[in-house]
Write a protein that holds these residues in place. Structure first.
Motif, PDB file in Angstrom:
ATOM      1  N   GLN A  56     -47.649 -58.276 -11.928  1.00 19.17           N
ATOM      2  CA  GLN A  56     -48.686 -59.081 -12.751  1.00 19.17           C
ATOM      3  C   GLN A  56     -49.524 -58.227 -14.063  1.00 19.17           C
ATOM      4  N   VAL A  60     -48.808 -58.834 -17.883  1.00 15.78           N
ATOM      5  CA  VAL A  60     -50.186 -58.883 -18.885  1.00 15.78           C
ATOM      6  C   VAL A  60     -49.876 -57.800 -19.820  1.00 15.78           C
ATOM      7  N   ARG A  63     -47.237 -59.369 -22.504  1.00 13.93           N
ATOM      8  CA  ARG A  63     -47.776 -60.422 -23.277  1.00 13.93           C
ATOM      9  C   ARG A  63     -48.629 -59.776 -24.245  1.00 13.93           C
ATOM     10  N   ARG A  64     -49.596 -58.944 -23.894  1.00 20.62           N
ATOM     11  CA  ARG A  64     -50.699 -58.467 -24.590  1.00 20.62           C
ATOM     12  C   ARG A  64     -50.428 -57.465 -25.476  1.00 20.62           C
ATOM     13  N   TRP A  77     -56.347 -48.432 -20.283  1.00 19.57           N
ATOM     14  CA  TRP A  77     -56.155 -50.015 -20.468  1.00 19.57           C
ATOM     15  C   TRP A  77     -55.493 -50.464 -19.122  1.00 19.57           C
ATOM     16  N   VAL A  81     -56.623 -53.279 -16.193  1.00 20.55           N
ATOM     17  CA  VAL A  81     -55.905 -54.523 -15.980  1.00 20.55           C
ATOM     18  C   VAL A  81     -55.498 -54.818 -14.293  1.00 20.55           C
ATOM     19  N   LYS A 222     -43.392 -67.124 -22.840  1.00 21.06           N
ATOM     20  CA  LYS A 222     -44.766 -67.418 -23.662  1.00 21.06           C
ATOM     21  C   LYS A 222     -44.132 -67.452 -25.109  1.00 21.06           C
TER      22      LYS A 222
END
Lengths: 657, 270
Positions: A56, A60, A63-64, A77, A81, A222
């Motif tokens: 997961q 993230v 995507r980020r 960072w 998460v 996405k």
């Protein structure tokens, strides 16, 4: 072209975001997956769940990636998460288990898992995550990702030394935060746990490859979704009919879904139990700031059941007794009276009566007298507390009943009083001397001894004012010895209070003996001594030959390396000879090789006296025991004379034994 | 239905679809929202009653603040002039909440000067980490102020350690440098051993006598006889039959044999 391992995180991110370079993303994953998985594993405690969390977190990241901008430390960072994702995962698991075991959970929630290690891992990363940014970065990079401080310097600027210092402070902050969450752990242990968990947590390469692929696929979904949205908006005018029909159906569907989502949980039978559990746990959470009798019952039960580390359960209970509100004193006593093993609860009951006495000592005393097995400890606690809070009233009670028991309480109280206010203890003892002289002597000796430890000179003056000469001289001699062990001259000042010249000389020599033994070496090194034992200016004028010899002897027992410093104190050859005599005798016990110079410097006449011959014999025998070769070689080099004869004789005698 | 109405309806539907699309695409973004939540702590597990009690205790006095030096806590508690037992209980509670590492740390900082707390720490460390703690003591890394503190700590430490293994204690004392410290610690420990466990003291008699005795002549001679006497006085009060059996089995002609026989004679005379 540099290998992926050498390329900074920021460059890899840029390649991924701008050019869709999947190999760059894979490189980032390879670089950070170990830390991320270890973090997840620490929180979840389950490999499968940790793998889900890692998956997961990678989604993230994919995507980020475009929104991260200029990231100082991708590791820090990503750690955050993972912590958040793992927290969500734990919540889900926890809720599921709550539903499954609701009937047992409520009761068991009141019991604490004593195992600190078990509590540490789940809390560790949450606490780490709550640290300030720089602390979090350095701990993540160094402990979780294995970067050296030099490498961190390259990544984040600053200096390696600075980062190292920050890491120590950060570990201490982390330990403090964990203690706030009822997990007691030292910074050293934390460092070990963080490092170990990194090395122990390893995912298979197959999983890693698959996770990377899925993350990229999810990110693609996405992106595709966004493109589709734009496309739909652009072609809106040309698909009116389709849009109309679809819009109505979807809007209706969305409205129904939203209504269902807004429905309160309590309205659903399926949610009712869950809601109840949440309320219960919430109530438990909100309870702790106030005392409850349930706390006492639980602590009593824990202490009764304890087999190991009983000290911790007793300590908790004793402390808890001092938090009992006045209105619960009787109830609490009733709980204690109900335990089977009364011996185990004696100190706890004492604490309760101490608390009782803080409110009303007379009522507490009356209640203690009627508390059966706890009455003796109860009376003790009440009287000691009463003496501390209202000395005059307590003394009046004691003087009305001059028992051995009360004498014991007085003694215990003055010992406590001497820890921080010995002069007040002395005043109390003087007061007792007037009303109860038989009890005074023991208290006088106790306070004299304890006071002299913290403030020797006033204590000496106080003892010197005693009218009983025998008691006074005995005490002053003992105090002189005790004080001189750490504060040299102060011990001699106390000995000087003794009136009888011979007794005074003996006490002074005793004090010097222990001064040398305990801190002689620290008293003769220029710049390293303290005023109350500074001998660097030479032996005081009132020191006798015996005093100097004694000081040399005992100093050399423990500080043989300081012989040159000791010799510097000698004002003339006579004093130097005294030092040599003392040194050879003293150092013979521990380090004979250190005083060969002294042995060589002794005059032949020294060996002709019986005591001198014996001292040299001890010296060479001890040295031979420790290093026969060196002792024999040294003896061989010495010019023949009475000294070498005495030493050879001693060795021969030793062999014949 | 005219054309403009159709367009309006289509526009409204499109807007609705667009709105839906935004919300539908927000669902997979839920994970990403976690980023914006960064900084908010996840909910804690339900707190237990014991943890609640510990929190109550920790919040009950400034003296219980984490990180506050023990000496400072003692000052605060003493100044409150409540029960002396409260002072002891609170300080003990603080120590019990610490790990062995932390206890060693505060000793190295010299943060403990009160005797009861030093004693409590010594007992804990003797049970949990005896070898390493004694190494630190031997290397003068523990800051103990004054001889009383040294004796309080070492007595409690060695006696507690001795309850687990007398042999380990004597072996460790034997590793100390020959000198006053070795003699002093051995004298105190062996006196205690003779009182509490004379059989063990007798078993290690020769080793202990060597450690107690730093020289052959002079004032500080602690002879075999004196220690043998201490052992027998204690042993005769506890298990006279055991003592007699030990005396009978001593190797004839040894210094041990001579010392114990002389001590036994003295005991008989008393």
């Amino acid at each position: 072209m540099p290998a992926d391992d050498e390329i900074p995180d920021q460059s890899l991110l840029d390649r991924f975001v701008r050019h869709g370079d999947e190999s760059a993303f894979a490189a980032l994953v390879r670089r950070h997956h170990g830390m991320a998985f270890a973090t997840a594993l620490r929180i979840c405690g389950d490999r499968a769940e940790a793998q889900d969390v890692l998956q997961q977190a990678l989604i993230v990241l994919a995507r980020r990636a475009g929104e991260l901008g200029d990231v100082r430390s991708l590791g820090a960072w990503l750690h955050r998460v993972v912590v958040l994702e793992a927290g969500k995962s734990r919540q889900k698991t926890h809720k599921r288990r709550l539903r499954e075991t609701m009937a047992y959970q409520i009761g068991s929630m009141a019991r604490e898992a004593e195992d600190n290690a078990a509590k540490l891992l789940p809390e560790l990363d949450r606490s780490l995550d709550a640290l300030p940014a720089k602390d979090r970065e350095v701990l993540t990079l160094h402990y979780l990702q294995g970067h050296t401080f030099k490498s961190i310097e390259g990544l984040l600027g600053g200096t390696a030394e600075g980062w190292q210092k920050r890491s120590v402070r950060a570990l201490e902050k982390l330990a403090t935060r964990l203690r706030g969450r009822s997990v007691t752990v030292s910074a050293i242990t934390l460092a070990t746990v963080l490092t170990t968990s990194r090395t122990e947590a390893v995912v298979t390469s197959a999983f890693l490859e698959s996770a990377t692929r899925r993350a990229l696929d999810q990110a693609l979904v996405k992106t595709t979704g966004l493109s589709a949205k734009l496309a739909l908006l652009l072609t809106m005018k040309t698909g009116i009919a389709i849009s109309l029909t679809s819009g109505v159906i979807l809007a209706y569907g969305w409205g129904a879904t939203a209504r269902a989502t807004r429905q309160p949980r309590g309205e659903s039978i399926g949610h009712a139990r869950h809601s109840t559990i949440q309320e219960t746990t919430s109530a438990l959470r909100s309870r702790p700031q106030a005392f409850t009798l349930e706390m006492v019952r639980q602590a009593v039960s824990d202490h009764e059941a304890a087999t190991e580390r009983r000290a911790i359960t007793e300590s908790r209970l004793r402390t808890l007794m001092f938090l009992v509100p006045e209105e619960h004193l009787e109830d609490t006593l009733e709980i204690l009276m109900g335990v089977k093993d009364k011996d185990r609860f004696q100190q706890v009951a004492a604490a309760l009566f101490g608390r009782w006495a803080e409110f009303d000592p007379e009522a507490a005393l009356a209640r203690a007298n009627g508390s059966g097995d706890f009455s003796r400890q109860g009376r003790r606690a009440v009287m000691i507390t009463w003496l501390n809070q209202d000395g005059e009233a307590a003394l009046a009670s004691i003087f009305s009943n001059k028992s051995e028991e009360n004498r014991g309480y007085l003694n215990e109280f003055v010992i406590y009083q001497c820890e921080r206010a010995p002069h007040e203890a002395a005043v109390l003892v003087d007061r007792v001397a007037q009303e109860w002289p038989e009890a005074d002597r023991g208290l006088f000796e106790t306070v004299a001894e304890l006071w002299s430890r913290s403030d020797p000179l006033p204590a000496g003056d106080w003892v010197a004012s005693c009218e009983d000469e025998d008691l006074k001289n005995k005490l002053l001699r003992t105090m002189a010895v005790d004080v001189s062990k750490t504060r040299g001259f102060d011990g001699l000042t106390i000995a000087n209070h003794i009136q009888d010249p011979k007794a005074r000389a003996d006490a002074r020599n005793d004090a010097i003996y222990w001064w040398g033994t305990s801190c002689g070496g620290y008293s003769i090194i220029p710049g390293k001594t303290r005023p109350y034992r500074d001998l660097t200016g030479g032996f005081p004028a009132d020191w006798t030959d015996e005093n100097i010899r004694t000081f040399a002897l005992t100093t050399m027992v423990n500080f043989s390396k300081n012989l040159p410093d000791l010799l510097r104190l000698a004002a003339d050859d006579h004093q130097r000879q005294l030092i040599y005599e003392g040194a050879v005798k003293g150092v013979g016990w521990s380090n004979p090789a250190a005083v060969t110079e002294a042995a060589e410097a002794l005059p032949d006449s020294f060996a002709r006296s019986p005591s001198g011959s014996e001292i040299l014999g001890v010296f060479i025998r001890r040295w031979s025991e420790m290093d026969a070769k060196a002792a024999a070689a040294w003896l061989e080099r010495q010019p023949s004379g009475p000294k070498t004869e005495a030493m050879r004789d001693a060795l021969q005698t030793g062999k014949s034994k | 239905m005219n054309r403009s109405t159709v367009y309006l309806m289509a526009l409204a539907t499109g807007a609705g679809i667009g709105f839906l699309l935004v919300h539908l695409t927000a669902t997979p973004q839920a994970t990403a929202e976690s980023i914006s939540q960064a900084g908010a702590r996840p909910p804690r597990m339900p707190e237990t009653m014991t943890a609640a009690t510990d929190r109550l205790i920790s919040a009950s006095s400034p003296a219980m603040e984490e990180g506050r030096p023990i000496n400072s806590s003692l000052d605060l508690l003493f100044a409150e002039r409540k029960s002396p037992m409260r002072t002891r209980a609170f300080l003990n509670s603080r120590l019990q909440m610490m790990t062995a590492d932390q206890l060693t740390g505060i000793l190295m900082k010299g943060d403990v000067r009160s005797q009861p707390e030093l004693e409590a720490i010594a007992r804990r460390l003797a049970r949990e980490n005896p070898e390493a703690t004694f190494d630190l003591y031997d290397a003068d890394r523990l800051q103990l102020y004054g001889m009383e503190s040294v004796y309080t700590f070492t007595d409690a430490f060695l006696r507690t350690w001795g309850e687990t293994s007398t042999d380990a204690v004597i072996s460790r004392l034997a590793k100390l440098k020959r000198g006053g410290r070795q003699q002093d610690l051995t004298l105190r420990f062996s006196d205690h051993l003779a009182r509490t466990n004379p059989e063990a003291a007798a078993r290690d008699f020769n080793r202990i006598v060597y450690l107690r005795n730093m020289q052959d002549t002079g004032d500080m001679v602690f002879t075999h006889d004196r220690f043998a006497g201490e052992i027998l006085r204690s042993w005769s009060g506890k298990d006279e039959a055991g003592m007699r059996k030990f005396l009978e089995n001593l190797p004839p002609g040894s210094r041990e044999h001579a010392a114990f026989n002389r001590a036994a004679d003295k005991l008989e005379q008393r």
